[in-house]
Each structure stands twice: as structure tokens, then as C-alpha cells.
Design an enzyme around this catalytic site. Structure first.
Site, PDB file in Angstrom:
ATOM      1  N   ASN A   1       0.845  -1.194   0.000  1.00 38.11           N
ATOM      2  CA  ASN A   1       0.000   0.000   0.000  1.00 38.11           C
ATOM      3  C   ASN A   1       0.877   1.239   0.000  1.00 38.11           C
ATOM      4  OD1 ASN A   1       0.593   0.729   2.852  1.00 38.11           O
ATOM      5  ND2 ASN A   1      -0.313  -1.282   3.182  1.00 38.11           N
TER       6      ASN A   1
ATOM      7  N   LYS B   1       8.907 -17.155 -10.443  1.00 37.54           N
ATOM      8  CA  LYS B   1       8.272 -15.971 -11.013  1.00 37.54           C
ATOM      9  C   LYS B   1       7.128 -16.384 -11.935  1.00 37.54           C
ATOM     10  CE  LYS B   1       9.372 -11.922 -13.719  1.00 37.54           C
ATOM     11  NZ  LYS B   1      10.260 -11.390 -14.726  1.00 37.54           N
TER      12      LYS B   1
ATOM     13  N   ASP C   1      -4.807  -6.240   4.707  1.00 43.56           N
ATOM     14  CA  ASP C   1      -5.866  -7.078   5.270  1.00 43.56           C
ATOM     15  C   ASP C   1      -5.887  -8.458   4.626  1.00 43.56           C
ATOM     16  OD1 ASP C   1      -6.830  -5.234   7.095  1.00 43.56           O
ATOM     17  OD2 ASP C   1      -7.966  -4.184   5.539  1.00 43.56           O
TER      18      ASP C   1
ATOM     19  N   LYS D   1     -14.117   1.275  14.331  1.00 45.53           N
ATOM     20  CA  LYS D   1     -12.829   0.579  14.553  1.00 45.53           C
ATOM     21  C   LYS D   1     -12.376   0.727  16.003  1.00 45.53           C
ATOM     22  CE  LYS D   1     -11.344   0.925   9.857  1.00 45.53           C
ATOM     23  NZ  LYS D   1     -10.567   1.583   8.830  1.00 45.53           N
TER      24      LYS D   1
ATOM     25  N   LYS E   1     -11.923  -2.703  18.035  1.00 42.88           N
ATOM     26  CA  LYS E   1     -10.564  -3.109  18.402  1.00 42.88           C
ATOM     27  C   LYS E   1     -10.232  -2.779  19.865  1.00 42.88           C
ATOM     28  CE  LYS E   1      -9.185  -2.697  13.594  1.00 42.88           C
ATOM     29  NZ  LYS E   1      -8.093  -2.990  12.671  1.00 42.88           N
TER      30      LYS E   1
ATOM     31  N   PHE F   1      -4.830   3.771  14.098  1.00 44.43           N
ATOM     32  CA  PHE F   1      -5.008   4.766  13.032  1.00 44.43           C
ATOM     33  C   PHE F   1      -6.122   4.281  12.124  1.00 44.43           C
ATOM     34  CE2 PHE F   1      -1.770   8.137  12.769  1.00 44.43           C
ATOM     35  CZ  PHE F   1      -1.068   7.842  13.932  1.00 44.43           C
TER      36      PHE F   1
HETATM   37  N1  CTP Z   1      -4.568  -3.042  11.703  1.00 48.03           N
HETATM   38  C1  CTP Z   1      -3.930  -4.151  12.199  1.00 48.03           C
HETATM   39  N2  CTP Z   1      -4.011  -5.338  11.530  1.00 48.03           N
HETATM   40  C2  CTP Z   1      -4.702  -5.437  10.379  1.00 48.03           C
HETATM   41  C3  CTP Z   1      -5.342  -4.306   9.848  1.00 48.03           C
HETATM   42  C4  CTP Z   1      -5.253  -3.119  10.550  1.00 48.03           C
HETATM   43  O1  CTP Z   1      -3.303  -4.054  13.256  1.00 48.03           O
HETATM   44  N3  CTP Z   1      -4.751  -6.602   9.738  1.00 48.03           N
HETATM   45  C5  CTP Z   1      -4.501  -1.776  12.462  1.00 48.03           C
HETATM   46  C6  CTP Z   1      -3.798  -0.644  11.737  1.00 48.03           C
HETATM   47  O2  CTP Z   1      -2.421  -0.602  12.085  1.00 48.03           O
HETATM   48  C7  CTP Z   1      -4.540   0.583  12.230  1.00 48.03           C
HETATM   49  C8  CTP Z   1      -5.937   0.080  12.536  1.00 48.03           C
HETATM   50  O3  CTP Z   1      -5.814  -1.344  12.686  1.00 48.03           O
HETATM   51  O4  CTP Z   1      -4.002   1.096  13.419  1.00 48.03           O
HETATM   52  C9  CTP Z   1      -6.963   0.351  11.490  1.00 48.03           C
HETATM   53  O5  CTP Z   1      -6.494  -0.062  10.243  1.00 48.03           O
HETATM   54  P1  CTP Z   1      -7.435  -0.069   8.954  1.00 48.03           P
HETATM   55  O6  CTP Z   1      -6.727  -0.762   7.845  1.00 48.03           O
HETATM   56  O7  CTP Z   1      -7.932   1.317   8.729  1.00 48.03           O
HETATM   57  O8  CTP Z   1      -8.626  -0.930   9.533  1.00 48.03           O
HETATM   58  P2  CTP Z   1      -9.223  -2.307   9.160  1.00 48.03           P
HETATM   59  O9  CTP Z   1      -9.666  -2.908  10.433  1.00 48.03           O
HETATM   60  O10 CTP Z   1      -8.305  -3.100   8.321  1.00 48.03           O
HETATM   61  O11 CTP Z   1     -10.512  -1.869   8.343  1.00 48.03           O
HETATM   62  P3  CTP Z   1     -10.717  -1.597   6.767  1.00 48.03           P
HETATM   63  O12 CTP Z   1      -9.422  -1.930   6.074  1.00 48.03           O
HETATM   64  O13 CTP Z   1     -11.839  -2.498   6.436  1.00 48.03           O
HETATM   65  O14 CTP Z   1     -11.060  -0.145   6.663  1.00 48.03           O
END
Ligand code: CTP
Length: 402
Positions: free
Chosen positions: A209, A288, A278, A337, A341, A323
Site C-alpha cells: 500500500n 516468477k 488485510d 474501529k 478493536k 489509526f
Molecule cells: N490493523 C492491524 N491489523 C490489520 C489491519 C489493521 O493491526 N490486519 C490496524 C492498523 O495498524 C490501524 C488500525 O488497525 O491502526 C486500522 O487499520 P485499517 O486498515 O484502517 O482498519 P481495518 O480494520 O483493516 O478496516 P478496513 O481496512 O476495512 O477499513
């Protein structure tokens, strides 16, 4: 900033001793009084005249050679020091310090010292990796010594790996940090995650990302400036970690989870600024992937939610900060979130706004708290925002203690 500080600088017998002459010179130029102890082996690499020349002070080599200023050398060199620095610290010196031996001036001074001690190991990479050396470092950490990890790269012996003495400027920064008046985060162990994880597709490709790691590195730097002990678990970035942080480098979400869980127990605050993928490719191709006429379909499977797991196993007294990088429904998504969490605070930003989010040097965020409060934060530099977030974390911790 080192004006009036007394630093005892122990130099042991490694080739990196030549860099320490530069360090001694830099410390002296910044106003510190530097008293050098040379071990017998160190004197084979760099002579005492060099250190006397750059510090303007006599060099100490003998446990029994008292002088009018240092009548009992190991006691005077220990008791007058604001900081004892040992650089380079060879494997032999680490073993002696860990065992509490006192058979020469440096080891006896270390035993007599009640000031903070900074140890800068430097040696061949295989020696550094040896369990005996690692065990000794663990013991020294348990004594409260500060260990500055060696850098990686090419070494004088021709091998490449971790074991190089960090550059004098890096050691100097660490010394300044240790001699600073204690900050408001001193005594706190904090974990910051940063960067965007990489999920491999095949040996040459990955899914990732746009995270640059800037926000996480700024949080680590701000915490160090305020006296915290910082562990930085970082996915790949183009940034140099702030000196003084314990750095754990990872690539994938699963590696990040493992690295975070390994240290979670001893943390007071966790800030998860990392952008964690995710999903990961369900299968990583061994070779490859070659293009063909047909479309390529990648099957993705879910990664663990690291922060979600921390939230589920949250100990009393731990502050968890997340975040939320969003492109729509910022407040609603972030609040959801925060709740899901089990966080104390979430830093929400709309990454579509110029001056906010990925790659930018500034950020524009909203802070959402577990009690439902929402605070709008105007555009500011990421380091400034990092300090503001630490102010808020401190506020939450003080509130929780009442
Ligand atoms: N985070 C994490 N582990 C994951 C995804 C996210 O620890 N697999 C943490 C990130 O470091 C951040 C927070 O969760 O502090 C929110 O991350 P975000 O990607 O915005 O949230 P998601 O729960 O993945 O929700 P979505 O992608 O569906 O918006």
C-alpha cells in the site's frame, strides 16, 4: 548541550576503536569533559596520544596508576561520570561486564559506576550472533545498561552483516539523549508500528500500500525525545529509524503480528501506525509467474487483525492507539474501529484530502476517544502531530490512574 558533562569513555580492543577517536573529539567539541580508559587491547589499535590529543585530558590505562586528579582511578572515573560509554565493546568486554569481573581499569570502573551506562558492541557478525554474546547482552540489559545495536554492512574483516560500530554521529545523538533531562515519557515502554506490509505473490512481486512510514517514525522519534524506551516494528520504508529505538524489521502482516506479540507483554503503550494488508495471496508462487494470454486470478486470504488481537488481550494499564485511514465516512468508520478493536484512542484521517495521509510530511486528523469525544486537529507537520498524540496518551494515562 554537553557543556559541563563528565563522560568516561571506555575503549576496548576492536578495529572500530579508530572511529571512537572521532567520537571523543565530537564530545569534547560540544563541551563535555571526556576521560578515556583504554584497555590493553585497544591501545594496540589506537594509541593513548591520539585520545589525549582530541580530549585534552590524560588517558587512563592502568588500574593502579593513580594521579593527583584520579587518586583511585576506577572509583574516580566512575563516581565523577554523568555517563559511562563503552565503545567499541568487544565480545570479551561484554562477557566481563555480564559476569561482573573487575580485572582491569575498564571493567572495575563499570562495576563502580552508578551513572547510566551506554554499551556499543562491535565485532564480526558471526561473533555478534553467537548465543553467548546475545545472552551477555540480555544480562546487561537486565542491569539497566543501554545497548546501542551495531549497524549492518561491510566490516573490516571483509564479511558483511550486523556488527559494525554505528557512526560517531549516531552514538553522539544517543549520548545526548541519555544526558538530556528526563522527559515526560521516561519510564514508559512504547511500541510503535510503521510502514506498509508487503505480501508476496512470487519471488519478485508483492501486494502493498502507499504508506511511507513517516507518521510511525515521527511517533517513535517524538517518544525518544521525551524519554520513552521505544520499540519500532517496521515494514519496509525508505526512512532511517531514529537512533535509540529498538528496531524490528518485518515484511508481512504475519511477521508483524509475531514481532508485536513478542514484546506486547512489556509495553505500556502501543501505537499502530502501520498500514497492515488485510489480505495476502493464498499461495506464493515458488517461481516468477510468467505471463500468458489468459487473465491472472489471484486468490487472497485474510490476514490476522493485529490491533484487534491486542485489543482482545488488553491488560489493565495498557494504552492502545490505532489509526484509521479512510476515504469516506471518516467519523463513522473510525468510531466503529475504535469500538471493535477496544482502543483508547484512534487517529482518523481522510487520505483523499491534500496535506493528509500517505507520503505527505503533514497530516490533518481527528482524534476519537473511547468516551466518545472527538477532537479536530488542523494541518500540521507529522512530528508536531506525533507530540500532540503523545500529549493525549499521557492525558489518558493520568486520567486512568485517578
Ligand atoms: N490493523 C492491524 N491489523 C490489520 C489491519 C489493521 O493491526 N490486519 C490496524 C492498523 O495498524 C490501524 C488500525 O488497525 O491502526 C486500522 O487499520 P485499517 O486498515 O484502517 O482498519 P481495518 O480494520 O483493516 O478496516 P478496513 O481496512 O476495512 O477499513
Amino acid at each position: 548541550m554537553l557543556q559541563g558533562k563528565q563522560i568516561t569513555l571506555g575503549v576496548s580492543g576492536g578495529i572500530a576503536a579508530y572511529k571512537v577517536a572521532d567520537l571523543a573529539s565530537k564530545l569534547t567539541a560540544r563541551g563535555a569533559a571526556v576521560h578515556v580508559i583504554l584497555t590493553a587491547a585497544a591501545a594496540k589499535f589506537v594509541g593513548p596520544v591520539t585520545f589525549a590529543g582530541v580530549t585534552g585530558n590524560p588517558v587512563h590505562q592502568d588500574l593502579f596508576a593513580g594521579s593527583p586528579d584520579f587518586a583511585i582511578p576506577h572509583i574516580d572515573l566512575a563516581s565523577r561520570a554523568d555517563l559511562l560509554v563503552i565503545a567499541p565493546a568487544t565480545a570479551n568486554v561484554l562477557a566481563k561486564l555480564a559476569a561482573g569481573l573487575a580485572d582491569d581499569l575498564l571493567s572495575a570502573t563499570a562495576l563502580a559506576a552508578t551513572c547510566p551506562v551506554l554499551v556499543c558492541p562491535a565485532m564480526n557478525a558471526a561473533m555478534y550472533r553467537h548465543p553467548a554474546v546475545q545472552k551477555n547482552l540480555q544480562v546487561l540489559r537486565s542491569y539497566g545498561y543501554h545497548i546501542l545495536e551495531p549497524a549492518s554492512g561491510r566490516m573490516a574483516c571483509g564479511t558483511v552483516g550486523q556488527g559494525r560500530l554505528p557512526e560517531p554521529a549516531v552514538i553522539l545523538e544517543e549520548i545526548c539523549r541519555l544526558l538530556q533531562p528526563q522527559g515526560d515519557l521516561s519510564g514508559l515502554q512504547v511500541l510503535v508500528t510503521a510502514g506498509g506490509t508487503r505480501e508476496p505473490i512470487d519471488p519478485v512481486r508483492y501486494i502493498s500500500n502507499r504508506s511511507s512510514g513517516k507518521m510511525g517514525y515521527a511517533l517513535a522519534q517524538a517518544a525518544l525525545q521525551r524519554g520513552a524506551r521505544v520499540t519500532l516494528v517496521t515494514a519496509p520504508t525508505a526512512l532511517i529509524p531514529p537512533p535509540g529505538a529498538e528496531v524490528v524489521r518485518v515484511e508481512t502482516a504475519r511477521q508483524m503480528l509475531e514481532a508485536v506479540l513478542a514484546v506486547y507483554e512489556r509495553m505500556d503503550v502501543v501505537i499502530k501506525a502501520a498500514a497492515v494488508a488485510d489480505y495476502r495471496p493464498a499461495r506464493v508462487a515458488e517461481h516468477k509467474i510468467k505471463k500468458s494470454e489468459a487473465a491472472l486470478v489471484l486468490e487472497l486470504e485474510k490476514n490476522p487483525d493485529i490491533l484487534g488481537q491486542l485489543g482482545r488481550h488488553k491488560r489493565p494499564g495498557v494504552t492502545l492507539v490505532g489509526f484509521a485511514a479512510e476515504t469516506s465516512d471518516l467519523l463513522q468508520n473510525a468510531a466503529e474501529k475504535l469500538r471493535r478493536k477496544n482502543l483508547d484512542l484512534i487517529v482518523a484521517n481522510d487520505v483523499t484530502v491534500p496535506g493528509a495521509g500517505f507520503g505527505s510530511d503533514t497530516n490533518i486528523v481527528k482524534l476519537l476517544y473511547a468516551d466518545g469525544r472527538v477532537q479536530d486537529v488542523p494541518q500540521m507537520d507529522k512530528l508536531e502531530l506525533a507530540h500532540l498524540i503523545w500529549d493525549e496518551v499521557l492525558g489518558l494515562r493520568r486520567q486512568a490512574e485517578q
